[in-house]
Design a protein around this motif. Structure first.
Motif, PDB file in Angstrom:
ATOM      1  N   ALA A  40      -9.254   1.820   0.196  1.00  0.00           N
ATOM      2  CA  ALA A  40      -8.141   1.197   0.909  1.00  0.00           C
ATOM      3  C   ALA A  40      -8.120   1.770   2.321  1.00  0.00           C
ATOM      4  CB  ALA A  40      -6.831   1.475   0.197  1.00  0.00           C
ATOM      5  N   LYS A  41      -7.385   1.108   3.200  1.00  0.00           N
ATOM      6  CA  LYS A  41      -7.249   1.576   4.576  1.00  0.00           C
ATOM      7  C   LYS A  41      -5.783   1.678   4.945  1.00  0.00           C
ATOM      8  CE  LYS A  41     -11.436  -0.168   6.759  1.00  0.00           C
ATOM      9  NZ  LYS A  41     -11.951  -1.055   7.810  1.00  0.00           N
ATOM     10  N   THR A  42      -5.471   2.723   5.696  1.00  0.00           N
ATOM     11  CA  THR A  42      -4.121   2.846   6.232  1.00  0.00           C
ATOM     12  C   THR A  42      -3.978   1.867   7.393  1.00  0.00           C
ATOM     13  OG1 THR A  42      -4.729   4.536   7.853  1.00  0.00           O
ATOM     14  CG2 THR A  42      -4.056   5.311   5.652  1.00  0.00           C
ATOM     15  N   SER A  43      -2.774   1.734   7.898  1.00  0.00           N
ATOM     16  CA  SER A  43      -2.539   0.830   9.031  1.00  0.00           C
ATOM     17  C   SER A  43      -3.286   1.279  10.278  1.00  0.00           C
ATOM     18  CB  SER A  43      -1.046   0.720   9.328  1.00  0.00           C
ATOM     19  OG  SER A  43      -0.518   1.997   9.634  1.00  0.00           O
ATOM     20  N   THR A  44      -3.684   2.555  10.315  1.00  0.00           N
ATOM     21  CA  THR A  44      -4.447   3.055  11.468  1.00  0.00           C
ATOM     22  C   THR A  44      -5.954   3.045  11.211  1.00  0.00           C
ATOM     23  OG1 THR A  44      -4.144   5.333  10.687  1.00  0.00           O
ATOM     24  CG2 THR A  44      -2.547   4.490  12.311  1.00  0.00           C
ATOM     25  N   GLY A  45      -6.369   2.519  10.061  1.00  0.00           N
ATOM     26  CA  GLY A  45      -7.797   2.363   9.780  1.00  0.00           C
ATOM     27  C   GLY A  45      -8.452   3.494   9.022  1.00  0.00           C
ATOM     28  N   ASN A  46      -7.699   4.507   8.599  1.00  0.00           N
ATOM     29  CA  ASN A  46      -8.272   5.605   7.829  1.00  0.00           C
ATOM     30  C   ASN A  46      -8.517   5.154   6.392  1.00  0.00           C
ATOM     31  OD1 ASN A  46      -8.222   7.766   9.815  1.00  0.00           O
ATOM     32  ND2 ASN A  46      -6.005   7.606   9.663  1.00  0.00           N
ATOM     33  N   LYS A  47      -9.703   5.456   5.873  1.00  0.00           N
ATOM     34  CA  LYS A  47     -10.074   5.048   4.522  1.00  0.00           C
ATOM     35  C   LYS A  47      -9.670   6.116   3.514  1.00  0.00           C
ATOM     36  CE  LYS A  47     -14.061   2.493   6.202  1.00  0.00           C
ATOM     37  NZ  LYS A  47     -15.529   2.431   6.215  1.00  0.00           N
ATOM     38  N   TYR A  48      -9.260   5.661   2.340  1.00  0.00           N
ATOM     39  CA  TYR A  48      -8.922   6.560   1.247  1.00  0.00           C
ATOM     40  C   TYR A  48      -9.195   5.842  -0.068  1.00  0.00           C
ATOM     41  CZ  TYR A  48      -4.504   3.965   0.866  1.00  0.00           C
ATOM     42  OH  TYR A  48      -3.555   2.983   0.710  1.00  0.00           O
ATOM     43  N   LEU A  49      -9.143   6.584  -1.166  1.00  0.00           N
ATOM     44  CA  LEU A  49      -9.381   6.003  -2.480  1.00  0.00           C
ATOM     45  C   LEU A  49      -8.066   5.777  -3.202  1.00  0.00           C
ATOM     46  CD1 LEU A  49     -12.369   8.174  -3.766  1.00  0.00           C
ATOM     47  CD2 LEU A  49     -12.456   5.923  -2.683  1.00  0.00           C
ATOM     48  N   LYS A  50      -8.008   4.679  -3.950  1.00  0.00           N
ATOM     49  CA  LYS A  50      -6.865   4.400  -4.814  1.00  0.00           C
ATOM     50  C   LYS A  50      -7.366   3.566  -5.975  1.00  0.00           C
ATOM     51  CE  LYS A  50      -5.064   0.055  -3.052  1.00  0.00           C
ATOM     52  NZ  LYS A  50      -3.841  -0.622  -2.632  1.00  0.00           N
ATOM     53  N   THR A  51      -6.515   3.405  -6.984  1.00  0.00           N
ATOM     54  CA  THR A  51      -6.897   2.558  -8.108  1.00  0.00           C
ATOM     55  C   THR A  51      -6.326   1.164  -7.914  1.00  0.00           C
ATOM     56  OG1 THR A  51      -4.990   3.318  -9.386  1.00  0.00           O
ATOM     57  CG2 THR A  51      -7.080   4.438  -9.777  1.00  0.00           C
ATOM     58  N   GLU A  52      -6.977   0.206  -8.556  1.00  0.00           N
ATOM     59  CA  GLU A  52      -6.439  -1.149  -8.570  1.00  0.00           C
ATOM     60  C   GLU A  52      -5.130  -1.134  -9.344  1.00  0.00           C
ATOM     61  OE1 GLU A  52      -9.708  -3.261 -10.423  1.00  0.00           O
ATOM     62  OE2 GLU A  52     -10.474  -3.852  -8.464  1.00  0.00           O
ATOM     63  N   ALA A  53      -4.318  -2.136  -9.126  1.00  0.00           N
ATOM     64  CA  ALA A  53      -3.053  -2.245  -9.854  1.00  0.00           C
ATOM     65  C   ALA A  53      -3.328  -2.376 -11.346  1.00  0.00           C
ATOM     66  CB  ALA A  53      -2.276  -3.453  -9.346  1.00  0.00           C
ATOM     67  N   ASP A  54      -2.493  -1.735 -12.146  1.00  0.00           N
ATOM     68  CA  ASP A  54      -2.623  -1.830 -13.598  1.00  0.00           C
ATOM     69  C   ASP A  54      -1.237  -1.896 -14.221  1.00  0.00           C
ATOM     70  OD1 ASP A  54      -1.773   0.787 -13.282  1.00  0.00           O
ATOM     71  OD2 ASP A  54      -3.276   1.661 -14.580  1.00  0.00           O
ATOM     72  N   THR A  55      -1.150  -1.617 -15.511  1.00  0.00           N
ATOM     73  CA  THR A  55       0.111  -1.783 -16.244  1.00  0.00           C
ATOM     74  C   THR A  55       1.046  -0.587 -16.138  1.00  0.00           C
ATOM     75  OG1 THR A  55      -0.967  -0.964 -18.235  1.00  0.00           O
ATOM     76  CG2 THR A  55      -0.938  -3.353 -17.915  1.00  0.00           C
ATOM     77  N   THR A  56       0.665   0.443 -15.424  1.00  0.00           N
ATOM     78  CA  THR A  56       1.509   1.623 -15.287  1.00  0.00           C
ATOM     79  C   THR A  56       1.947   1.804 -13.838  1.00  0.00           C
ATOM     80  OG1 THR A  56       1.641   4.018 -15.594  1.00  0.00           O
ATOM     81  CG2 THR A  56      -0.508   3.135 -15.060  1.00  0.00           C
ATOM     82  N   GLU A  57       3.087   2.427 -13.647  1.00  0.00           N
ATOM     83  CA  GLU A  57       3.571   2.701 -12.292  1.00  0.00           C
ATOM     84  C   GLU A  57       3.086   4.047 -11.786  1.00  0.00           C
ATOM     85  OE1 GLU A  57       7.751   2.096 -11.797  1.00  0.00           O
ATOM     86  OE2 GLU A  57       7.710   0.218 -12.898  1.00  0.00           O
ATOM     87  N   LYS A  58       2.466   4.824 -12.637  1.00  0.00           N
ATOM     88  CA  LYS A  58       1.946   6.132 -12.234  1.00  0.00           C
ATOM     89  C   LYS A  58       0.765   5.965 -11.289  1.00  0.00           C
ATOM     90  CE  LYS A  58       3.510   8.980 -15.920  1.00  0.00           C
ATOM     91  NZ  LYS A  58       4.356   9.973 -15.354  1.00  0.00           N
ATOM     92  N   ASN A  59       0.542   6.985 -10.451  1.00  0.00           N
ATOM     93  CA  ASN A  59      -0.624   6.994  -9.584  1.00  0.00           C
ATOM     94  C   ASN A  59      -1.778   7.565 -10.396  1.00  0.00           C
ATOM     95  OD1 ASN A  59      -2.652   7.791  -7.721  1.00  0.00           O
ATOM     96  ND2 ASN A  59      -1.164   7.579  -6.091  1.00  0.00           N
ATOM     97  N   ASN A  60      -2.624   6.690 -10.916  1.00  0.00           N
ATOM     98  CA  ASN A  60      -3.698   7.092 -11.825  1.00  0.00           C
ATOM     99  C   ASN A  60      -4.612   8.151 -11.247  1.00  0.00           C
ATOM    100  OD1 ASN A  60      -3.016   5.157 -13.901  1.00  0.00           O
ATOM    101  ND2 ASN A  60      -3.813   3.605 -12.533  1.00  0.00           N
ATOM    102  N   LEU A  61      -4.904   8.082  -9.975  1.00  0.00           N
ATOM    103  CA  LEU A  61      -5.835   9.024  -9.354  1.00  0.00           C
ATOM    104  C   LEU A  61      -5.164  10.363  -9.076  1.00  0.00           C
ATOM    105  CD1 LEU A  61      -8.793   8.840  -8.617  1.00  0.00           C
ATOM    106  CD2 LEU A  61      -8.152   7.996  -6.385  1.00  0.00           C
ATOM    107  N   LEU A  62      -3.994  10.338  -8.460  1.00  0.00           N
ATOM    108  CA  LEU A  62      -3.319  11.593  -8.121  1.00  0.00           C
ATOM    109  C   LEU A  62      -2.754  12.323  -9.335  1.00  0.00           C
ATOM    110  CD1 LEU A  62      -1.491  10.654  -4.804  1.00  0.00           C
ATOM    111  CD2 LEU A  62      -3.536  12.045  -5.093  1.00  0.00           C
ATOM    112  N   GLU A  63      -2.655  11.649 -10.463  1.00  0.00           N
ATOM    113  CA  GLU A  63      -2.176  12.273 -11.695  1.00  0.00           C
ATOM    114  C   GLU A  63      -3.270  13.072 -12.412  1.00  0.00           C
ATOM    115  OE1 GLU A  63       0.980  12.151 -13.229  1.00  0.00           O
ATOM    116  OE2 GLU A  63       1.746  11.187 -11.420  1.00  0.00           O
ATOM    117  N   LEU A  64      -4.514  12.927 -11.988  1.00  0.00           N
ATOM    118  CA  LEU A  64      -5.615  13.649 -12.630  1.00  0.00           C
ATOM    119  C   LEU A  64      -5.491  15.137 -12.371  1.00  0.00           C
ATOM    120  CD1 LEU A  64      -8.633  11.330 -11.765  1.00  0.00           C
ATOM    121  CD2 LEU A  64      -7.543  11.607 -14.000  1.00  0.00           C
TER     122      LEU A  64
END
Length: 96
Positions: A68-92
């Motif tokens: 994904a990209k921030t509004s200023t163009g910085n790239k980062y990783l995230k998960t696709e939307a799923d059935t949970t509201e938790k942040n799947n990546l940051l919860e690891l």
């Protein structure tokens, strides 16, 4: 063709900006060895179609990790939307 790898742990910074939050990702290879990649290495691998990444959410469902990209163009990783509201990546857990 890209090979798929499960992310089992991450290393986070103490920053709250989403593009600065994850420093490294890690997992376990099929042969039991541990792998670790910096955020930049992981993004490059995805962009070059070398590897794809996923996590298993709290329900055991496979969720793809994307760039994904921030509004200023910085790239980062995230998960696709799923059935949970938790942040799947940051919860690891933290990689040791």
């Amino acid at each position: 063709m890209a090979t798929s790898h499960e992310i089992k742990c991450i290393n986070k910074s103490d920053r709250y900006n989403i593009h600065e939050r994850i420093l490294r990702i890690g997992g376990i290879n099929n042969n039991g060895t541990i792998w670790r990649l910096s955020l930049a290495e992981a993004i490059e691998a995805i962009e070059n179609d070398k590897w794809t990444f996923y996590v298993n959410n709290i329900y055991g469902q496979k969720v793809n990790v994307i760039i994904a990209k921030t509004s200023t163009g910085n790239k980062y990783l995230k998960t696709e939307a799923d059935t949970t509201e938790k942040n799947n990546l940051l919860e690891l857990p933290e990689c040791k």
